[in-house]
Scaffold this motif. Structure first.
Motif, PDB file in Angstrom:
ATOM      1  N   ASP A  45      17.891 -26.193 -19.661  1.00 20.82           N
ATOM      2  CA  ASP A  45      17.223 -27.652 -20.168  1.00 20.82           C
ATOM      3  C   ASP A  45      17.608 -28.713 -19.191  1.00 20.82           C
ATOM      4  OD1 ASP A  45      15.993 -26.438 -22.201  1.00 20.82           O
ATOM      5  OD2 ASP A  45      17.526 -26.993 -23.774  1.00 20.82           O
ATOM      6  N   HIS A  46      18.907 -28.628 -18.546  1.00 24.08           N
ATOM      7  CA  HIS A  46      19.237 -29.453 -17.492  1.00 24.08           C
ATOM      8  C   HIS A  46      18.844 -29.121 -16.116  1.00 24.08           C
ATOM      9  CE1 HIS A  46      21.367 -31.226 -20.755  1.00 24.08           C
ATOM     10  NE2 HIS A  46      21.784 -32.132 -20.134  1.00 24.08           N
ATOM     11  N   GLY A  47      18.039 -28.266 -15.823  1.00 25.59           N
ATOM     12  CA  GLY A  47      17.755 -27.774 -14.369  1.00 25.59           C
ATOM     13  C   GLY A  47      17.955 -26.753 -13.863  1.00 25.59           C
ATOM     14  N   ALA A  48      18.955 -25.849 -14.737  1.00 26.00           N
ATOM     15  CA  ALA A  48      19.409 -24.662 -13.838  1.00 26.00           C
ATOM     16  C   ALA A  48      18.145 -23.768 -13.188  1.00 26.00           C
ATOM     17  CB  ALA A  48      20.145 -23.857 -14.812  1.00 26.00           C
ATOM     18  N   ASP A  49      18.390 -23.283 -12.061  1.00 27.68           N
ATOM     19  CA  ASP A  49      17.340 -22.557 -11.462  1.00 27.68           C
ATOM     20  C   ASP A  49      17.849 -21.067 -11.802  1.00 27.68           C
ATOM     21  OD1 ASP A  49      15.828 -21.179  -9.670  1.00 27.68           O
ATOM     22  OD2 ASP A  49      16.383 -21.965  -7.869  1.00 27.68           O
TER      23      ASP A  49
ATOM     24  N   VAL B 179      24.033 -28.751 -11.688  1.00 23.58           N
ATOM     25  CA  VAL B 179      24.027 -27.573 -12.739  1.00 23.58           C
ATOM     26  C   VAL B 179      23.986 -26.332 -11.734  1.00 23.58           C
ATOM     27  CG1 VAL B 179      21.579 -27.932 -12.662  1.00 23.58           C
ATOM     28  CG2 VAL B 179      22.512 -26.944 -14.938  1.00 23.58           C
ATOM     29  N   ASN B 180      23.512 -26.356 -10.416  1.00 25.20           N
ATOM     30  CA  ASN B 180      23.251 -25.418  -9.880  1.00 25.20           C
ATOM     31  C   ASN B 180      24.545 -25.018  -8.730  1.00 25.20           C
ATOM     32  OD1 ASN B 180      20.594 -24.185 -10.831  1.00 25.20           O
ATOM     33  ND2 ASN B 180      19.772 -26.173  -9.666  1.00 25.20           N
ATOM     34  N   VAL B 181      25.751 -25.638  -9.118  1.00 25.86           N
ATOM     35  CA  VAL B 181      26.763 -25.455  -8.306  1.00 25.86           C
ATOM     36  C   VAL B 181      27.070 -23.885  -8.168  1.00 25.86           C
ATOM     37  CG1 VAL B 181      28.485 -25.846 -10.166  1.00 25.86           C
ATOM     38  CG2 VAL B 181      29.202 -26.383  -7.767  1.00 25.86           C
ATOM     39  N   CYS B 182      27.417 -23.627  -7.162  1.00 25.83           N
ATOM     40  CA  CYS B 182      28.146 -22.149  -7.160  1.00 25.83           C
ATOM     41  C   CYS B 182      29.522 -21.980  -6.429  1.00 25.83           C
ATOM     42  CB  CYS B 182      27.111 -21.269  -6.447  1.00 25.83           C
ATOM     43  SG  CYS B 182      26.787 -21.657  -4.513  1.00 25.83           S
TER      44      CYS B 182
END
Length: 731
Positions: free
Chosen positions: A77-81, A49-52
């Motif tokens: 909700d899925h853990g994004a920072d 979810v935090n891919v950049c």
């Protein structure tokens, strides 16, 4: 402020490699398309979810930028920072501030974002809302504790340049956000006179921005809240001066209405608002300033208006007491140059529009030389006589010239770089003014023959050139256009290397350096031949033909080393600066004496490494020191041999070692009273041995270089001036 887990996957089961590969690009693309179903699917399959991307944009950054509240909530909700940063340090909250979306701001703050978090340039969400005119977001963030007077923090590099330090008020003012400005001042208590790291307040920043909107309304608002009307910006410009430069009479009138305004303040160039208004032919503004009491003695106002053919402005200025200096002679000013002095005096007395700090008149009477682009002219830069090299504004050669000066600062054998100016598509590079080129200098008559005598002129000139080129190479540049026209002699008789517009940065490439060395080899021949052989003729000859033109062994060896330098040319000229070509004849003689003073030579120790080095191989008949005893004055040779015969020792032998011993003994005893007749026969020993054995020094140098005995070689030092070596020009 940034999470310590910023570069790691969220807690939980690690996704499989296939799932990660599938989600790396797919999740970001799905967010950009707004495809909620696909996003849901990828997240359930374990996509990060935090891919950049390469710029640090995560799916959450993209969702916030798109204003998709539903996708933002799904990602969180899925853990994004919520505090993950892009490469410039921007967080999703800061992007939400740019959008002005209160709902997004609420969500992000509830998930751990901080209201005061900033990017690497110091921008907070509050500052971005102010800059982009997002009123609702501004009020919301203020209610959540945003500091209205927070100043932008920036990196150490930018801080050294005095960048950063602006507040939200400055951003709003500069960008024409009238409503935001009013809220900041009236409702939030913003400091109207806060200063950025350059000392500029919001008023200065408003007036410096030529593209700013609502400038009159914003200026009025800032003034009503007490902004300092005498604050200064870049180049010392006050709000009044900036308003004049904008040719905005309404702003000028508004500023003049403020109590305490310093109407006669000067900028860093010494110009007042009135002087600038006259230069810009702004009669209405001139009238406003004069009515308000501006000092009309702040420059040649009448002369400027007269040269602009503005008769009505002349009459206006005279009516307010301006002096008419148009018929007065220019004040005394004495240039240093003797060759260009009269032309420089004429230029100084002329009324010419300044190009920054430069005064220039592009007329044949003031032209120094032609160039491939724009020519070289006399100029006066910052009240200093200069040579002005003209280029097109976009000229690659002009950029190379300045880059080389900046990359190799302050060398005494370069022309001095004073500065540059740009105007109307032209680029002006200002350097120290010199009297003549090397070609002209060598063509001048001088007393005293140099054939078969010591050539101090060539040695002095070339030593300065070598040091200049060596300095260039040591800074990673190659000149690429070494020729007599690009070597100049200044008014103090110093040799100066010039014309760096074809220079290149070597960056490990030896070819540009080798080209410089080859040109330098031919330049050596040009100088020792006193310009009698045209440089282009020398360049047309092959290396062997060129080297054969050398008048002596030292020159020939130096030229050959330059024309065929081999593979490793790093610091090549450092070594050549110690070459015998640059030794005085006295130093050459002293070197031979010192080597001859070694105990192994005096004792004829055949086992010594020194004698083995010197006497390896039989001297060739073509070498001057072959059978050297027959070359010495007969009377002197008999006297010197008699000294040993009387002591029943072997006389001198025809070996190199004994020749050096002979030279040492001559040096030790020639000045004794009983040797007067010998001295009359020899004269100056340094000249006698150089002329009798012209290849001996090079032989000894070649044999002993890189051995312990090179300690006897002299340390070469460049003369700072040709005058030290050869006297005044023209002699």
């Amino acid at each position: 402020m940034e999470s310590t887990e910023r570069n790691t996957p969220q807690d939980g089961a690690a996704p499989s490699s296939s799932q990660r590969a599938m989600g790396q690009d797919g999740l970001i693309e799905a967010v950009k398309r707004g495809d909620v179903d696909r996003i849901q699917q990828l997240l359930e399959e374990g996509a990060d979810v935090n891919v950049c991307d390469s710029w640090g944009w995560t799916p959450l950054h993209n969702a916030v930028q798109s204003g998709r509240v539903d996708i933002v909530e799904l990602l969180l909700d899925h853990g994004a920072d919520p505090r993950r940063r892009k490469r410039n340090g921007a967080t999703p909250l800061i992007i939400a501030g740019i959008r002005g979306d209160v709902r997004l701001l609420q969500i992000l703050l509830s998930k751990g974002a901080e209201v005061s978090e900033c990017d690497f340039n110091g921008f907070t969400a509050f500052m971005e809302a102010a800059e982009y005119g997002k009123v609702e977001a501004l009020r919301f963030l203020f209610d959540k504790g945003a500091n209205v007077n927070l100043r932008r923090e920036t990196t150490e590099d930018k801080l050294r340049l005095k960048q950063g330090g602006a507040t939200a008020l400055m951003s709003a003012a500069e960008n024409g956000r009238t409503e935001v400005l009013s809220i900041l001042l009236n409702d939030m208590g913003a400091e109207v006179d806060a200063r950025d790291n350059m000392g500029r307040n919001a008023l200065i920043r408003t007036l410096l921005n030529r593209d700013g909107e609502n400038v009159e309304e914003i200026t009025n608002l800032l003034l009503r809240h007490g902004a300092d009307v005498n604050a200064r910006g870049e180049r010392g410009k006050t709000p009044l001066i900036s308003a004049v430069e904008r040719k905005h009479a309404g702003l000028v009138k508004m500023l003049l209405s403020r109590e305490g305004i310093n109407i006669d303040d000067k900028d860093s160039e010494g110009k007042t608002a009135l002087l600038i208004a006259v230069e810009l032919k702004q009669k209405e503004i001139v009238q406003l300033l004069c009515e308000k009491g501006a000092n009309t003695k702040c420059g040649d106002l009448v002369g400027i208006a007269t040269r602009n053919y503005d008769h009505s402005l002349v009459q206006l200025l005279l009516s307010y007491g301006a002096d008419d200096h148009t018929d007065l002679p220019a004040r005394d000013w004495s240039p240093h140059s003797s060759r260009w002095g009269n032309a420089l005096k004429r230029l100084h007395s002329m009324h010419r529009p300044m190009i920054g700090k430069l005064k220039l008149f592009m007329d044949e009477d003031f032209k120094i030389a032609d160039t491939s682009e724009g020519g070289i002219y006399l100029g006066i830069y910052d009240n200093r006589e200069v040579a002005v090299k003209l280029f097109r504004e976009d000229s690659a050669r002009g950029r190379k010239e300045v880059s080389c000066f900046q990359g190799c600062p302050g060398h005494s054998n370069f022309v001095t770089f004073y500065g540059s100016e740009t105007n109307k598509g032209s680029f002006y590079v200002c350097v120290s003014l010199c009297e003549r080129t090397l070609e002209e200098f060598l063509g001048e008559p001088r007393k005293g023959p140099v054939e078969n005598r010591e050539d101090t002129l060539a040695r002095s000139v070339l030593l300065s050139i070598f040091e200049a080129v060596q300095n260039l190479h040591s800074h990673g540049y190659a000149h690429q256009d070494l020729q007599p026209q690009n070597v100049l002699i200044d008014s103090k008789k110093a040799v100066c290397l010039a014309d760096f517009d074809q220079s290149v940065q070597c960056l490990g490439d030896s070819q540009p350096v080798k080209r410089d060395l080859e040109d330098l080899g031919r330049l050596v021949l040009y100088v020792v031949k006193k310009g009698e052989i045209p440089f282009e003729t020398l360049k047309a000859q092959n290396n062997k033909e060129a080297a054969e033109l050398s008048p002596d062994e030292e020159t020939k060896d130096l030229v050959q080393r330059l024309l065929s330098p081999g593979g490793n040319v790093k610091n090549y000229l450092v070594d050549l600066l110690g070459h015998p070509f640059f030794w005085t004849w006295e130093n050459r003689y002293r070197t031979l004496r010192n080597v001859g003073n070694e105990s192994d030579i005096k004792r004829r120790n055949k086992q010594s490494e020194l004698l083995k080095q010197l006497q390896s191989g039989t001297p060739k008949p073509s070498q001057s020191f072959c059978q050297w005893k027959s070359k010495i004055n007969k009377y002197v040779m008999e006297r010197m041999d008699d000294f040993y015969k009387k002591r029943q020792k072997a006389p001198y032998k025809n070996t190199v070692g004994d020749l050096l011993k002979f030279i040492r003994n001559i040096g030790e005893h020639i000045d004794e009273e009983n040797n007067k007749q010998m001295k009359e026969k020899i004269g100056d020993p340094s000249h006698y041995f150089q002329e009798t054995f012209p290849d001996l020094v090079m032989y000894v140098y070649t044999k002993l270089k890189k051995t312990e005995y090179e300690k006897h070689f002299p340390q070469t030092q460049a003369n700072s001036s040709v005058l030290e070596a050869v006297g005044p020009m023209g002699q």
